[in-house]
Design a protein around this motif. Structure first.
Motif, PDB file in Angstrom:
ATOM      1  N   SER A 133       0.844  -1.198   0.000  1.00  0.00           N
ATOM      2  CA  SER A 133       0.000   0.000   0.000  1.00  0.00           C
ATOM      3  C   SER A 133       0.873   1.239   0.000  1.00  0.00           C
ATOM      4  CB  SER A 133      -0.891   0.026   1.240  1.00  0.00           C
ATOM      5  OG  SER A 133      -0.093   0.304   2.374  1.00  0.00           O
ATOM      6  N   GLY A 134       0.254   2.344  -0.353  1.00  0.00           N
ATOM      7  CA  GLY A 134       0.967   3.612  -0.370  1.00  0.00           C
ATOM      8  C   GLY A 134       1.546   3.945   1.001  1.00  0.00           C
ATOM      9  N   VAL A 138       5.456   4.724   2.033  1.00  0.00           N
ATOM     10  CA  VAL A 138       5.951   5.936   2.688  1.00  0.00           C
ATOM     11  C   VAL A 138       6.677   5.563   3.985  1.00  0.00           C
ATOM     12  CG1 VAL A 138       5.270   8.103   3.808  1.00  0.00           C
ATOM     13  CG2 VAL A 138       4.173   7.411   1.656  1.00  0.00           C
ATOM     14  N   TYR A 161      -1.006  14.514   2.726  1.00  0.00           N
ATOM     15  CA  TYR A 161      -1.633  13.229   3.084  1.00  0.00           C
ATOM     16  C   TYR A 161      -0.676  12.114   2.714  1.00  0.00           C
ATOM     17  CZ  TYR A 161      -4.640   9.187   3.404  1.00  0.00           C
ATOM     18  OH  TYR A 161      -5.158   7.958   3.759  1.00  0.00           O
ATOM     19  N   HIS A 162      -0.406  11.226   3.661  1.00  0.00           N
ATOM     20  CA  HIS A 162       0.540  10.142   3.377  1.00  0.00           C
ATOM     21  C   HIS A 162       0.055   8.769   3.828  1.00  0.00           C
ATOM     22  CE1 HIS A 162       3.393  13.145   2.012  1.00  0.00           C
ATOM     23  NE2 HIS A 162       3.114  13.844   3.102  1.00  0.00           N
ATOM     24  N   GLY A 163      -1.148   8.654   4.390  1.00  0.00           N
ATOM     25  CA  GLY A 163      -1.671   7.338   4.739  1.00  0.00           C
ATOM     26  C   GLY A 163      -2.261   7.292   6.128  1.00  0.00           C
ATOM     27  N   GLU A 234       4.286  15.627  -1.388  1.00  0.00           N
ATOM     28  CA  GLU A 234       3.562  15.253  -2.607  1.00  0.00           C
ATOM     29  C   GLU A 234       3.791  16.355  -3.642  1.00  0.00           C
ATOM     30  OE1 GLU A 234       0.168  15.266   0.297  1.00  0.00           O
ATOM     31  OE2 GLU A 234      -0.741  14.114  -1.338  1.00  0.00           O
ATOM     32  N   GLU A 239      -5.084  14.267  -1.383  1.00  0.00           N
ATOM     33  CA  GLU A 239      -6.240  14.483  -0.503  1.00  0.00           C
ATOM     34  C   GLU A 239      -6.327  15.941  -0.067  1.00  0.00           C
ATOM     35  OE1 GLU A 239      -6.775  11.060  -1.536  1.00  0.00           O
ATOM     36  OE2 GLU A 239      -8.285  11.660  -0.068  1.00  0.00           O
ATOM     37  N   ASP A 267       6.432  11.765  -2.563  1.00  0.00           N
ATOM     38  CA  ASP A 267       5.311  10.830  -2.442  1.00  0.00           C
ATOM     39  C   ASP A 267       4.456  10.980  -3.703  1.00  0.00           C
ATOM     40  OD1 ASP A 267       3.132   9.299  -1.894  1.00  0.00           O
ATOM     41  OD2 ASP A 267       2.713  10.170   0.083  1.00  0.00           O
ATOM     42  N   VAL A 269       2.404   8.714  -4.795  1.00  0.00           N
ATOM     43  CA  VAL A 269       1.385   7.659  -4.743  1.00  0.00           C
ATOM     44  C   VAL A 269       0.153   8.041  -5.571  1.00  0.00           C
ATOM     45  CG1 VAL A 269      -0.262   6.517  -3.188  1.00  0.00           C
ATOM     46  CG2 VAL A 269       2.159   6.613  -2.587  1.00  0.00           C
ATOM     47  N   GLN A 270      -0.276   9.298  -5.488  1.00  0.00           N
ATOM     48  CA  GLN A 270      -1.476   9.705  -6.240  1.00  0.00           C
ATOM     49  C   GLN A 270      -1.130  10.284  -7.607  1.00  0.00           C
ATOM     50  OE1 GLN A 270      -5.796  11.881  -5.338  1.00  0.00           O
ATOM     51  NE2 GLN A 270      -4.578  11.078  -3.698  1.00  0.00           N
ATOM     52  N   LYS A 296      -1.133   3.444  -5.903  1.00  0.00           N
ATOM     53  CA  LYS A 296      -2.366   3.689  -6.687  1.00  0.00           C
ATOM     54  C   LYS A 296      -2.332   3.266  -8.170  1.00  0.00           C
ATOM     55  CE  LYS A 296      -4.650   6.834  -3.565  1.00  0.00           C
ATOM     56  NZ  LYS A 296      -3.921   7.475  -2.485  1.00  0.00           N
TER      57      LYS A 296
HETATM   58  C1  LIG Z   1      -3.466   7.362  -1.083  1.00  0.00           C
HETATM   59  C2  LIG Z   1      -2.195   7.955  -0.701  1.00  0.00           C
HETATM   60  C3  LIG Z   1      -1.336   7.353   0.242  1.00  0.00           C
HETATM   61  C4  LIG Z   1      -1.730   6.100   0.985  1.00  0.00           C
HETATM   62  O1  LIG Z   1      -1.877   5.020   0.117  1.00  0.00           O
HETATM   63  P1  LIG Z   1      -2.673   3.719   0.626  1.00  0.00           P
HETATM   64  O2  LIG Z   1      -2.482   2.730  -0.490  1.00  0.00           O
HETATM   65  O3  LIG Z   1      -4.088   4.136   0.813  1.00  0.00           O
HETATM   66  O4  LIG Z   1      -2.032   3.279   1.883  1.00  0.00           O
HETATM   67  C5  LIG Z   1      -0.120   7.935   0.493  1.00  0.00           C
HETATM   68  N1  LIG Z   1       0.257   9.066  -0.122  1.00  0.00           N
HETATM   69  C6  LIG Z   1      -0.532   9.668  -1.025  1.00  0.00           C
HETATM   70  C7  LIG Z   1      -0.042  10.908  -1.703  1.00  0.00           C
HETATM   71  C8  LIG Z   1      -1.786   9.151  -1.337  1.00  0.00           C
HETATM   72  O5  LIG Z   1      -2.573   9.772  -2.209  1.00  0.00           O
END
Ligand SMILES: *Cc1c(COP(=O)(O)O)cnc(C)c1O
Length: 450
Positions: A133-134, A138, A161-163, A234, A239, A267, A269-270, A296
């Motif tokens: 998972s994201g 992190v 936002y990091h989780g 990010e 978020e 980060d 992730v998104q 993601k």
């Molecule tokens: C969604 C998100 C996370 C967390 O990812 P999960 O897979 O939900 O644990 C971390 N950082 C960012 C920038 C995100 O958008």
């Protein structure tokens, strides 16, 4: 390139179809069962229960076909049940479903890491490893940064936002719903101002340099630069409401990090995997992070995430110090390999830019007619509008929820975001057909017009 080249066009009709109230009667029945079985702490943006999804549509148990402007939160960029992803996952499921990479490894994991090392920013030598998972990515990036630097402090930013794990919720800025009541938080996490152009007190022009100067000053004076292992940021807030840090902010932070032996963790992730019109959002200002976290969009919805970083940093950690039972599961790795082929062969970064070019002018025109829209922003297929009380900068969360409800009732799946809950965010699949993208924008316009 036309949009009809994309998305499993042909399996499900690429059409909006609203045949019941939304949610409809069968969804409401399932919702009743869910309420008795699942705690309310797990929310759903729109409780329509899904049976099928493809290209730009999500179909529910009542037969409604909704236009998808969410992609399961920026996950299904290549389309839901993308045929190439589905085929590779099926074939893998027939061979083996798990050995644990830490017990007996397999090629697809290595191939995913080779690809990540190739496509992430910078042509230096890199290493990657895979998790679920994201948040886990992190968390591991911070562990590695602490190990490699021998320092403890970690810097995050306002609206970040990091989780939801202990460390990553601590890195996250917003209390309700992510942190409220879940303390105590992890130690040695420090928060700095974010270069949020729309809300910068002295105006957007001054935002980048002033925010960077404040962060540098506070890191130097409040924490002490030599105590800081890493900065986690990010490159476009997810978020937090799709805030693009003002130009110059990220390069200034990256430069300060380089000069002080602090690792820069992007980060992504998104923002990753072509979503913003570049493979990674850091490329926009030429940032080369020391470590990158991804998740993601990486594997079409199969649980997979990664940490990619400079080989000299990643190689420091002792043998056995990193890993996890499911990390880099073979089904998820096959999915990721298919996703990367789809993105590169389908030129989906370019497609994301086209999506932004289609959305931004129409949303800016809408903002010109509606003083409740204070800001229109984002890049590629990651676009948002921030809602305010007419003409001011005071957040309008109730109106935001109401507009989202109107979109949902008309068969458009949209998400909200932002520290103040006053941002509507749009994350269409990169393979959405043009006509659905246009119809989705029609619905947003109609939602504002009443
Ligand atoms: C969604 C998100 C996370 C967390 O990812 P999960 O897979 O939900 O644990 C971390 N950082 C960012 C920038 C995100 O958008």
């Amino acid at each position: 390139m036309t949009s009809e080249d994309f998305g499993g066009v042909g399996r499900l009709p690429q059409e909006r179809r609203v045949v019941t109230e939304i949610p409809g009667p069968r969804s409401r029945e399932l919702q009743d069962r869910r309420v008795a079985a699942v705690p309310p702490g797990v929310g759903s943006v729109l409780p329509v229960y899904v049976t099928d999804a493809d290209g730009g549509v999500v179909v529910d148990v009542d037969g409604n076909s909704l236009i998808d402007f969410g992609s399961g939160i920026a996950v299904t960029g290549v389309g839901n049940a993308n045929p190439r992803v589905a085929a590779r996952v099926k074939a893998q499921a027939d061979r083996f479903t798990h050995t644990c990479f830490m017990v007996a490894p397999y090629e697809s994991y290595v191939a995913v890491c080779e690809n990540l090392n190739r496509i992430t920013p910078g042509d230096h030598e890199k290493r990657s490893f895979l998790v679920n998972s994201g948040a886990e990515a992190v968390e591991n990036a911070v562990k590695i940064a602490r190990y490699a630097t021998g320092r403890q402090a970690v810097v995050a930013f306002d609206h970040g936002y990091h989780g939801r794990t202990l460390l990553t919720m601590t890195l996250t800025s917003k209390s309700m719903p992510y942190k409220h009541g879940f303390g105590p938080y992890a130690p040695e996490v420090y928060r700095m101002p974010m270069a949020y152009p729309f809300r910068w007190p002295t105006g957007p022009e001054n935002c980048g340099p002033e925010a960077a100067a404040q962060a540098v000053d506070q890191i130097s004076k409040r924490i002490g630069a030599t105590n800081v292992a890493a900065v986690v940021v990010e490159p476009i807030l997810g978020e937090g409401g799709f805030v693009e840090p003002a130009p110059g902010f990220l390069p200034a932070i990256a430069e300060f990090c380089r000069a002080n032996g602090i690792l820069f963790i992007a980060d992504e992730v998104q923002t990753g995997f072509a979503r913003t019109g570049d493979m990674f959002a850091c490329e926009h200002e030429g940032i080369v992070p020391d470590l990158v976290t991804t998740a993601k969009g990486i594997a079409g919805g199969l649980p997979l995430a990664a940490v990619t970083g400079r080989a000299d940093i990643m190689d420091k950690v002792h043998g056995g110090g990193l890993g996890g039972t499911y990390g880099g599961n073979p089904l998820a790795c096959e999915a990721a390999l298919a996703v990367l082929e789809e993105i590169e062969e389908g030129k989906l970064a370019e497609r994301a830019r086209r999506i932004g070019e289609a959305m931004l002018p129409r949303l800016r025109a809408l903002a010109g007619r509606h003083p409740a829209i204070g800001d229109v922003r984002g890049r590629g297929a990651m676009i948002a509008i921030e809602l305010v009380r007419d003409g001011s900068s005071e957040p309008a969360p109730e109106l935001t929820a109401e507009i989202a409800r109107r979109c949902h009732a008309r068969g458009l799946l949209v998400l909200t975001a932002g520290t103040y809950g006053n941002v509507l965010r749009f994350l269409p699949p990169l393979v959405i057909p043009d006509h659905l993208l246009a119809e989705g924008l029609d619905i947003i316009e109609a939602a504002f017009d009443g």
